[in-house]
Design a protein around this motif. Sequence first.
Motif, PDB file in Angstrom:
ATOM      1  N   CYS A   1       0.884  -1.193   0.059  1.00 53.94           N
ATOM      2  CA  CYS A   1       0.045   0.064   0.077  1.00 53.94           C
ATOM      3  C   CYS A   1       0.971   1.226   0.156  1.00 53.94           C
ATOM      4  O   CYS A   1       1.840   1.340   0.840  1.00 53.94           O
TER       5      CYS A   1
ATOM      6  N   CYS B   1       0.022   3.263   3.710  1.00 52.90           N
ATOM      7  CA  CYS B   1       0.434   2.664   4.987  1.00 52.90           C
ATOM      8  C   CYS B   1       1.761   1.600   4.929  1.00 52.90           C
ATOM      9  O   CYS B   1       1.956   1.211   5.961  1.00 52.90           O
TER      10      CYS B   1
ATOM     11  N   CYS C   1      -4.307  -0.338   0.221  1.00 51.81           N
ATOM     12  CA  CYS C   1      -5.031  -1.451   0.819  1.00 51.81           C
ATOM     13  C   CYS C   1      -6.497  -1.199   1.064  1.00 51.81           C
ATOM     14  O   CYS C   1      -6.973  -0.084   0.937  1.00 51.81           O
TER      15      CYS C   1
ATOM     16  N   CYS D   1      -7.054   1.687   3.893  1.00 51.54           N
ATOM     17  CA  CYS D   1      -6.765   3.109   3.209  1.00 51.54           C
ATOM     18  C   CYS D   1      -7.689   3.528   2.353  1.00 51.54           C
ATOM     19  O   CYS D   1      -8.256   4.606   2.516  1.00 51.54           O
TER      20      CYS D   1
END
Length: 94
Positions: free
Chosen positions: A20, A23, A57, A60
């Motif tokens: 991701c 994050c 992801c 998020c």
Amino acid sequence: MSAFSAARRAEVTTRAGFRCEYCHLPTRGPVATFPIDHVIPKAAGGSNEPSNLALTCPHCDSHKWAAALGPDPESGEPVRFFHPREDVWDEHFA
Ligand SMILES: [Zn+2]
């Protein structure tokens, strides 16, 4: 149904280092397929060009969705989300 071709998805996923871009959660693990996010939402004029796409992801993606701004956790003031092409991760999340 994905709005992106397999080739575009592979390009974005490889460029992201298989994690991701917000994050840094790796794509390997409990989540099989990560969505591709428009860094600048399409509703705000963002394009489908690779420079505006980021591997994201589901966590998020669900928080950002179609927004370009979110509340600062301390002040509550609206701030621009991390931009994977323009911001440095370690500085933005310091
Ligand atoms: Zn994430």
